[in-house]
Write a protein that holds these residues in place. Structure first.
Motif, PDB file in Angstrom:
ATOM      1  N   LEU A  88      70.595  24.329 -31.213  1.00 38.52           N
ATOM      2  CA  LEU A  88      71.670  25.238 -30.798  1.00 38.52           C
ATOM      3  C   LEU A  88      73.040  24.570 -30.656  1.00 38.52           C
ATOM      4  O   LEU A  88      74.030  25.027 -31.254  1.00 38.52           O
ATOM      5  CB  LEU A  88      71.271  25.887 -29.449  1.00 38.52           C
ATOM      6  CG  LEU A  88      72.304  26.790 -28.787  1.00 38.52           C
ATOM      7  CD1 LEU A  88      72.534  28.041 -29.617  1.00 38.52           C
ATOM      8  CD2 LEU A  88      71.852  27.185 -27.384  1.00 38.52           C
ATOM      9  N   ASN A  89      73.110  23.503 -29.848  1.00 43.71           N
ATOM     10  CA  ASN A  89      74.426  22.892 -29.593  1.00 43.71           C
ATOM     11  C   ASN A  89      75.043  22.326 -30.865  1.00 43.71           C
ATOM     12  O   ASN A  89      76.244  22.486 -31.102  1.00 43.71           O
ATOM     13  CB  ASN A  89      74.303  21.785 -28.530  1.00 43.71           C
ATOM     14  CG  ASN A  89      74.029  22.367 -27.154  1.00 43.71           C
ATOM     15  OD1 ASN A  89      74.602  23.383 -26.786  1.00 43.71           O
ATOM     16  ND2 ASN A  89      73.128  21.726 -26.408  1.00 43.71           N
ATOM     17  N   GLU A  90      74.211  21.707 -31.689  1.00 39.44           N
ATOM     18  CA  GLU A  90      74.717  21.139 -32.941  1.00 39.44           C
ATOM     19  C   GLU A  90      75.233  22.252 -33.858  1.00 39.44           C
ATOM     20  O   GLU A  90      76.254  22.099 -34.526  1.00 39.44           O
ATOM     21  CB  GLU A  90      73.622  20.337 -33.650  1.00 39.44           C
ATOM     22  CG  GLU A  90      73.325  18.970 -33.036  1.00 39.44           C
ATOM     23  CD  GLU A  90      72.545  19.018 -31.721  1.00 39.44           C
ATOM     24  OE1 GLU A  90      72.214  20.129 -31.237  1.00 39.44           O
ATOM     25  OE2 GLU A  90      72.276  17.939 -31.168  1.00 39.44           O
ATOM     26  N   ALA A  91      74.521  23.377 -33.887  1.00 40.99           N
ATOM     27  CA  ALA A  91      74.952  24.497 -34.734  1.00 40.99           C
ATOM     28  C   ALA A  91      76.308  25.023 -34.268  1.00 40.99           C
ATOM     29  O   ALA A  91      77.215  25.257 -35.083  1.00 40.99           O
ATOM     30  CB  ALA A  91      73.908  25.607 -34.711  1.00 40.99           C
ATOM     31  N   ILE A  92      76.452  25.189 -32.950  1.00 39.40           N
ATOM     32  CA  ILE A  92      77.728  25.698 -32.422  1.00 39.40           C
ATOM     33  C   ILE A  92      78.846  24.689 -32.675  1.00 39.40           C
ATOM     34  O   ILE A  92      79.942  25.056 -33.127  1.00 39.40           O
ATOM     35  CB  ILE A  92      77.613  26.001 -30.913  1.00 39.40           C
ATOM     36  CG1 ILE A  92      76.636  27.164 -30.681  1.00 39.40           C
ATOM     37  CG2 ILE A  92      78.979  26.342 -30.317  1.00 39.40           C
ATOM     38  CD1 ILE A  92      76.314  27.432 -29.220  1.00 39.40           C
ATOM     39  N   ASN A  93      78.557  23.415 -32.447  1.00 38.90           N
ATOM     40  CA  ASN A  93      79.606  22.408 -32.613  1.00 38.90           C
ATOM     41  C   ASN A  93      80.012  22.249 -34.078  1.00 38.90           C
ATOM     42  O   ASN A  93      81.185  21.990 -34.380  1.00 38.90           O
ATOM     43  CB  ASN A  93      79.162  21.084 -31.984  1.00 38.90           C
ATOM     44  CG  ASN A  93      79.099  21.208 -30.462  1.00 38.90           C
ATOM     45  OD1 ASN A  93      79.810  22.033 -29.874  1.00 38.90           O
ATOM     46  ND2 ASN A  93      78.241  20.421 -29.829  1.00 38.90           N
ATOM     47  N   TRP A  94      79.032  22.447 -34.983  1.00 39.33           N
ATOM     48  CA  TRP A  94      79.347  22.469 -36.415  1.00 39.33           C
ATOM     49  C   TRP A  94      80.367  23.576 -36.694  1.00 39.33           C
ATOM     50  O   TRP A  94      81.350  23.372 -37.417  1.00 39.33           O
ATOM     51  CB  TRP A  94      78.048  22.715 -37.201  1.00 39.33           C
ATOM     52  CG  TRP A  94      78.260  23.142 -38.613  1.00 39.33           C
ATOM     53  CD1 TRP A  94      78.480  22.336 -39.689  1.00 39.33           C
ATOM     54  CD2 TRP A  94      78.277  24.492 -39.112  1.00 39.33           C
ATOM     55  NE1 TRP A  94      78.646  23.094 -40.821  1.00 39.33           N
ATOM     56  CE2 TRP A  94      78.522  24.419 -40.495  1.00 39.33           C
ATOM     57  CE3 TRP A  94      78.116  25.740 -38.518  1.00 39.33           C
ATOM     58  CZ2 TRP A  94      78.610  25.557 -41.305  1.00 39.33           C
ATOM     59  CZ3 TRP A  94      78.204  26.877 -39.314  1.00 39.33           C
ATOM     60  CH2 TRP A  94      78.437  26.776 -40.691  1.00 39.33           C
TER      61      TRP A  94
END
Lengths: 227, 227
Positions: A88-94
């Motif tokens: 989740l966090n990586e997807a949002i930060n991407w």
């Protein structure tokens, strides 16, 4: 064949007047496992889609372009979809890294949200507006300078996001909204959908035979076995 | 000796500019029994008083005269006290019958309430503003014509109060506030006080040794055994 992930965020149609993205993380497969006591897997997935629809409707009323960050291939009529297989966090930060205009990050399981409630976030005079979820989480963040921020969901994410905002030097407004603070994870949360919902999530629960039940002064939900 | 009940609502001091009453029902004895798992009776009664203080502070900031409807003899420095031994609804309806100016009915166990949050109720353009509690309850009602209304707390009181408003021909605004919707009854609710509280309730919990605990991504509270 639909790609499993995308190198860039989908770009909204030029003709539309929407000037910023709402990012909506979504898990279409085996979602909402804590509702297993009252809904089977197919029903849970359908209910998750109904909640997403309610969120998208509020987002579109707020003149945002809705972008679903989906863990699995998923199609939607009015929202853009980016399939992202990372956590989740990586997807949002991407996604944040690609945004040059204000961004709303909003959870897909807050079906009570309305356009009016969102207006209080996106109308903030501060650099950032945030709405906590019950139990220490974060249900929505509006960011005027999204590229400087990073998401840190899970655990006491409200405190983490406040700390990250401070590190970024952002001024912050905490928006006081029951409708946005109410995420639906457990059987007890269905009470709020039946009482205060106005959209498809409530309709879907009623179609499945759910109704309010009052026992010893406490309000719960029951499901009609014959439907 | 203090009377067990009063035939009339106390009248605010003439010198004050406050123009309406906030009625705050309060039970000073053996209150908050669902917190017995983490607080003994003395602590629960003290915690109930701290929550009441936070509510009174918000009320006074809103230029209301705070009137406590207490089930037992009780003294307070800044608020008026009416000792009423009848059940909750009867006590409130007794007070409403005497009111010729707008009235706020507000629960004593919503320590996150702020003056700003109350301003959204008392600034309504409708005849009545209401804030639901989580789980179908009602945490605050603002009434411009209080004598026509009657309280019906317990159970799904939010729906009951909406129905009574309709019977009275009142226009109604449902105010969307996490701070007012959050009543504190159970251990899990203490998380919200520690996270979002700004007043005496939070201070008191911290003094007793409570702090946030995060296990498996869920936020709870723990109490330091040495304090």
């Amino acid at each position: 064949m639909q790609p499993r992930s995308m190198p860039f965020l989908p770009v909204p149609d030029n003709r539309c007047s929407m000037y910023f993205h709402a990012l909506i993380p979504f898990k279409p497969i085996n979602s909402k496992s804590r509702l297993s006591c009252v809904l089977d897997q197919t029903e849970r997935e359908a209910f998750a889609c109904m909640m997403l629809e309610d969120v998208i409707e509020a987002v579109l009323k707020s003149k945002c372009a809705a972008t679903i960050l989906s863990t699995h291939p998923f199609e939607h009529e009015t929202a853009l979809v980016a399939v992202r297989t990372e956590p989740l966090n990586e997807a949002i930060n991407w996604a944040l890294a690609q945004c040059h205009s204000p961004v709303l990050i909003i959870m897909s399981d807050i079906p009570l949200v309305t356009g009016d409630a969102l207006q209080r976030l996106i109308g903030t005079e501060k650099d950032m507006a945030i709405v906590p979820g019950r139990g220490g989480g974060t249900n929505a963040i509006f960011l005027k300078k999204p590229r400087r921020f990073r998401a840190d969901f899970y655990g006491a994410s409200f405190l983490d996001h406040m700390r990250i905002a401070e590190e970024c030097g952002f001024s912050v407004e905490v928006v006081d909204s029951f409708r946005i603070s109410t995420d639906v994870d457990e059987k007890e949360d269905l009470v709020e959908v039946l009482l205060h919902g106005r959209g498809r999530s409530r309709e879907y629960l009623e179609r499945l035979g759910f109704s309010l039940s009052i026992e010893k002064g406490r309000v719960g939900v029951k499901r009609n076995a014959h439907e």
